[in-house]
Design a protein around this motif. Structure first.
Motif, short mmCIF file in Angstrom:
data_model
loop_
_atom_site.label_atom_id
_atom_site.label_comp_id
_atom_site.label_asym_id
_atom_site.label_seq_id
_atom_site.Cartn_x
_atom_site.Cartn_y
_atom_site.Cartn_z
N CYS A 22 23.09 18.39 60.87
CA CYS A 22 22.37 19.40 60.84
C CYS A 22 22.63 20.70 61.55
O CYS A 22 22.42 21.92 60.89
N VAL A 23 23.29 20.56 62.47
CA VAL A 23 23.98 21.72 63.45
C VAL A 23 24.91 22.21 62.42
O VAL A 23 25.17 23.54 62.63
N GLY A 24 25.80 21.67 61.52
CA GLY A 24 26.51 22.12 61.00
C GLY A 24 26.08 22.90 59.57
O GLY A 24 26.67 23.51 58.66
N GLY A 25 24.67 22.82 59.41
CA GLY A 25 24.08 23.48 58.21
C GLY A 25 23.49 22.75 57.16
O GLY A 25 22.76 23.29 56.28
N ASN A 26 23.84 21.52 57.55
CA ASN A 26 22.99 20.45 56.19
C ASN A 26 21.64 20.31 56.74
O ASN A 26 21.22 18.95 57.37
N THR A 27 20.67 20.83 56.46
CA THR A 27 19.28 20.96 56.98
C THR A 27 18.48 19.77 56.10
O THR A 27 17.50 19.26 56.67
N ALA A 313 23.17 7.14 54.39
CA ALA A 313 22.76 8.47 53.99
C ALA A 313 22.86 9.50 55.11
O ALA A 313 23.13 10.71 54.88
N SER A 314 23.40 9.08 56.43
CA SER A 314 23.51 9.94 57.48
C SER A 314 25.05 10.55 57.30
O SER A 314 25.35 11.54 58.24
N GLY A 315 25.72 10.18 56.66
CA GLY A 315 27.21 10.34 56.16
C GLY A 315 28.25 9.65 57.26
O GLY A 315 29.40 9.79 57.44
N GLY A 316 27.72 8.35 57.88
CA GLY A 316 28.29 7.95 59.07
C GLY A 316 29.60 7.08 58.28
O GLY A 316 30.89 7.14 58.91
#
Length: 428
Positions: A22-27, A313-316
Motif C-alpha cells: 500500500c505504501v508502494g502505491g498498490n492501494t 492475496a497480500s503478495g506474501g
C-alpha cells in the motif's frame, strides 16, 4: 496449539505485506485481501458441500463392511504390522481396517474415496481415545475437565495415521497425468517414476520421524520385512510401467484403480448379504453419519482456507519466491527449480491451490519444461498437510495436535527435496 500460531501468522504476515504494498502505491491490496476472504469462505463451503455426497456414499459402504465383517477381517490380517506402527490400538480393532482402506485409496490416487475412509478411521481412533479417558475418570485418575481436555488432544495412533496421509504415498497419479495430457505434454506419463520415488521418500521419512517421536522401534523384524517389501514392490511397479507406452500406461493404471475400487464395494455388499445383514439399512445408517461429518468439517475448512487466501492475496507468496530465488542465486546454485516452488509450498496448504499453480507452471513455462515437470512431481510427492489436519482432526473435535504438524511438515520437506533431486536426475 501449533495450528493456532500458524493461523495467526498467516494474517500477521499478510498484514505486513499488504502495508508495504500500500505504501508502494498498490492501494487496492486490501480490497483484494477482503475479496479473498469471501471467496475462500465460499470455496470452503463448496468443498464441504461436494464432500457431503462422497462422505455419505463411502461411510455407508464402510458401515456395510463393518456389519458384514470385512473390516474385522482386514484388521486381523494387518495386526502383525499395525500393532507395531500403532501400538496403542488393540489387536484386531476395526480402526485397523479403516486405516488400511484409507491408505489403499490414497495409494491408488482415489482422493474422493480416501477422505471419507480417513474420517471413518479417525472416528474409530477417537472412540478408543474417549473410552480410555472415560475409564481413567471412573477410576479417579483424572477429573471430568481433564477427560474433556484429553478427548480434544491427538493420540499417537492419530498422529501416525495423519502423517502417513500427509506424506501422500501414491502409486498411480492418474489426475496429474491427465492434466499433463490436457496441457499438451509430449509424454504425459514421463513424470510417473519421479513422482513414485519422491512420494515414497516422503512416506518413509514420515514413518521414521513419527517413530522417533513416539519411541517406536523400527528394527523389529516385521517392520523391516514390510518396509523392504514395499521397496521391492515400488521397484516392480517402476519396471512394469517402464515396459509400457504412455497410452497403455494410462489405460492400465486407470483400469486397475477403478477395478480395485469397485471390487471393494462389491466384496462389502456380498459379505453383508452372506451374514444376513440388511445391507440397504446399514448403508443408510452410515450415510447419515457421513452427512453429519460433512457439516462438522465446514468451520475448520473455512478457517484454514481463508487464512491461506489472505496470505496469497497480500503478495506474501510472491515475496517468498523472490527471496528464495535470490538466496539460491547468491549461493551460486541453479535456480531452475524455483519457478516450480509455488506448487511445493502451496501443496501442504491447499490441494486446489497447488493444482492451480501446477497448471500455471505448465501454462507459463510449458508442460515439457523443467519447471512444468517439476511442478507435477511436487504435486504428486506429498499431500495437503493442513487441509488433512483441518478436516480429519476437525471431524472428531481434536484441537491439540501435538507433534502432528511438525512430523507432517518434515515428511513434506523430504518429499520436496526428493522431488527436486529426481527432477534433476531425470530432466535436468
Amino acid at each position: 496449539m501449533v495450528l493456532n500460531y500458524i493461523w495467526i501468522a498467516f494474517f500477521v504476515l499478510a498484514a505486513v505485506c499488504a502495508i508495504v504494498q500500500c505504501v508502494g502505491g498498490n492501494t487496492g491490496i486490501f480490497a483484494d485481501i477482503i475479496g479473498s476472504t469471501f471467496d475462500n469462505a465460499k470455496t470452503a463451503f463448496e468443498i464441504s458441500l461436494g464432500l457431503t455426497g462422497v462422505l455419505a456414499l463411502w461411510m455407508g459402504v464402510m458401515k456395510v463392511g463393518e456389519k458384514g465383517g470385512m473390516v474385522n477381517i482386514l484388521s486381523r490380517s494387518l495386526s502383525p504390522l499395525f500393532v507395531r506402527l500403532f501400538p496403542d490400538i488393540p489387536k484386531g480393532h476395526p480402526a485397523t481396517g479403516h486405516i488400511f482402506m484409507n491408505i489403499a485409496a490414497n495409494m491408488l490416487g482415489l482422493d474422493n474415496a480416501a477422505t471419507p475412509l480417513g474420517i471413518k478411521a479417525m472416528e474409530s481412533m477417537q472412540e478408543l481415545n474417549k473410552e480410555h479417558n472415560e475409564a481413567m475418570r471412573r477410576n479417579g485418575i483424572i477429573t471430568d475437565a481433564q477427560r474433556d481436555e484429553l478427548n480434544a488432544t491427538a493420540t499417537n495412533p492419530m498422529i501416525m495415521f495423519l502423517v502417513l496421509n500427509t506424506s501422500g504415498l501414491t502409486i498411480i497419479p492418474v489426475s496429474i497425468m491427465v492434466y499433463r495430457a490436457q496441457m499438451g505434454a509430449a509424454q504425459p506419463t514421463d513424470v510417473f517414476v519421479p513422482i513414485l520415488l519422491a512420494t515414497f521418500a516422503a512416506t518413509i521419512m514420515g514413518i521414521i520421524v513419527v517413530s522417533l517421536y513416539q519411541k517406536i522401534n523400527l528394527f523389529q523384524p516385521v517392520l523391516l520385512f514390510t518396509l523392504g517389501g514395499l521397496c521391492s514392490l515400488v521397484a516392480v511397479i517402476i519396471w512394469s510401467f517402464s515396459q509400457m507406452d504412455e497410452e497403455t500406461m494410462n489405460m492400465v493404471s486407470t483400469m486397475v484403480a477403478n477395478i480395485i475400487l469397485f471390487a471393494i464395494i462389491l466384496a462389502f455388499v456380498i459379505a453383508g448379504a452372506v451374514k444376513k445383514v440388511n445391507v440397504y439399512e446399514a448403508f443408510i445408517e452410515g450415510a447419515k453419519d457421513g452427512f453429519a461429518t460433512a457439516v462438522r468439517v465446514i468451520p475448520y475448512l473455512v478457517a484454514i482456507l481463508v487464512a491461506i487466501g489472505v496470505f496469497r492475496a497480500s503478495g506474501g507468496m510472491d515475496i517468498l519466491m523472490s527471496a528464495i530465488s535470490g538466496c539460491v542465486e547468491s549461493c551460486g546454485g541453479n535456480t531452475d527449480f524455483v519457478a516450480a516452488l509455488p506448487t511445493a509450498l502451496m501443496k501442504p496448504l491447499s490441494g486446489s491451490g497447488a493444482r492451480g499453480m501446477m497448471v500455471d507452471a505448465m501454462t507459463t513455462y510449458g508442460a515439457d519444461s523443467f519447471a512444468g515437470r517439476l511442478a507435477c512431481i511436487f504435486q504428486g510427492s506429498t499431500d495437503t498437510t493442513f487441509y488433512i489436519l483441518a478436516v480429519y482432526f476437525g471431524s472428531v473435535g481434536i484441537r491439540k495436535t501435538r507433534h502432528a504438524v511438525a512430523c507432517g511438515l518434515m515428511a513434506d520437506i523430504a518429499g520436496i527435496a526428493a522431488a527436486v533431486a529426481v527432477a534433476y536426475m531425470f530432466f535436468g
